[in-house]
Design an enzyme around this catalytic site. Sequence first.
Site, PDB file in Angstrom:
ATOM      1  N   ASP A   1      -7.256  18.658 -14.583  1.00 52.97           N
ATOM      2  CA  ASP A   1      -7.582  17.315 -15.065  1.00 52.97           C
ATOM      3  C   ASP A   1      -7.172  17.273 -16.539  1.00 52.97           C
ATOM      4  OD1 ASP A   1      -8.822  15.052 -16.167  1.00 52.97           O
ATOM      5  OD2 ASP A   1     -10.562  15.186 -14.842  1.00 52.97           O
TER       6      ASP A   1
ATOM      7  N   TYR B   1     -16.496  16.916 -15.649  1.00 50.25           N
ATOM      8  CA  TYR B   1     -16.839  15.500 -15.593  1.00 50.25           C
ATOM      9  C   TYR B   1     -17.842  15.220 -14.464  1.00 50.25           C
ATOM     10  CZ  TYR B   1     -16.208  10.490 -15.069  1.00 50.25           C
ATOM     11  OH  TYR B   1     -16.429   9.144 -14.963  1.00 50.25           O
TER      12      TYR B   1
ATOM     13  N   LYS C   1      -8.414   6.320 -19.694  1.00 50.11           N
ATOM     14  CA  LYS C   1      -8.726   6.834 -21.030  1.00 50.11           C
ATOM     15  C   LYS C   1      -7.504   6.739 -21.946  1.00 50.11           C
ATOM     16  CE  LYS C   1     -12.525   7.693 -18.810  1.00 50.11           C
ATOM     17  NZ  LYS C   1     -12.812   8.973 -18.166  1.00 50.11           N
TER      18      LYS C   1
ATOM     19  N   ARG D   1       0.848  -1.203   0.000  1.00 52.07           N
ATOM     20  CA  ARG D   1       0.000   0.000   0.000  1.00 52.07           C
ATOM     21  C   ARG D   1       0.877   1.246   0.000  1.00 52.07           C
ATOM     22  NH1 ARG D   1      -1.628   1.928   4.561  1.00 52.07           N
ATOM     23  NH2 ARG D   1      -2.345  -0.035   5.460  1.00 52.07           N
TER      24      ARG D   1
END
Length: 384
Positions: free
Chosen positions: A170, A98, A195, A46
């Site tokens: 973004d 978004y 994407k 982690r």
Amino acid sequence: MKFPTKLIHHPGAECEHTGAVSTPIYQVSTFRQRGTGASSHYDYSRTDNPTRGALEQFINELEGGAGAAAFGSGMAAISACLTLLDAGDQVVATEGLYGGTYRVLRDYFSALGITSTFVDTTNPEAVEEAIRPETRAVFVETPSNPLMKITDIERLAALAHAGEALLMVDNTFMSPYLQRPLERGADLVIHSATKFLGGHSDVINGLVVASNGGLAKDIRAIQNAMGAIPSPMDCWIVMRGMKTLQVRMDRAQNTAGTIARWLVERAEVKEVLYPGLGTLKGDGVHHDQADGPGAVLSFRLRDELIPSPLMENASVWTPAVSLGGVESIITRPSRMTHLPYSQDERQRLGITDDLIRLSAGLEAPEDLIEELECGLELCHEGAR
Ligand SMILES: *Cc1c(COP(=O)(O)O)cnc(C)c1O
């Protein structure tokens, strides 16, 4: 090194122990510690994992950052950035961004006492007006999804920094091949690597790149504390996709341009929203800050036409949410990606039922255009 060379010979691209020319997948949770306090750099996945680390260094190099962190999704990456804020702080964000980003701000960060103001960030005066003493972040998407509104990154960085706010960008639509916001003063760059970076519609992943070591450390601390990490396998899949980012983007962008110019000529089409045409309000700004128009465009049909046949008869085109994959995707944002917005909000923003978003993939442009042509003709029949 030039961009395409960086994509192939990225940090961690080869295994230093065996010479393997693909990053090893360290499918492991914990690391043997040799004597108390004498662990290698790694102790628990982690906190850090070598495969994830290779992806983080890879995106950091492409964006020109001071450190990066990988997450289980674009939304986890965005949420990690917003976790830098405290109760009482305010975020100024691009309106119509978004749907997931809008939802997490409105429904979850607001409950923690972090307020959001959505403004037309294409207009720097509107941003300046919205910035208050408690503004700690300006969150921008450019081009915005799905209306392709262009925001001047450099202007907004100056406005954010005149207050005490970070500029978060973004960069999902452009990728670091076409736009590198840190070079223009942004503090944090965020990707839905789902994407264009992953590029094959086969993985969900998110990335954050920071402009300075302090911010990078803060984001990595949040990554470790909140734990929204990606698996080593997913990190490998994203890196595998990133190697071909430039060839995919070049090809998809070409196709998007061809389709955009074809759509402009069609009588059924009222408006084409694409930075490559010279008709968007922010075209000059986009041309200045990005190296290309990208592979996503939107268009609107003339008032009386209903776009349902374009979706229903799509076969080469994939009717779906998401974008940036090898397959061309057709989306009706008002019904598919922007549902977190109320009907009234969508109406006000112009994310209406007549709007279609296209993400060009790698099929032959002729096949894509032929199918759009059939679809548009069917829209006529539907209206009659
Ligand atoms: C898809 C997308 C996101 C969310 O990313 P996930 O990987 O789906 O969590 C954020 N911003 C933009 C612009 C996107 O297109």
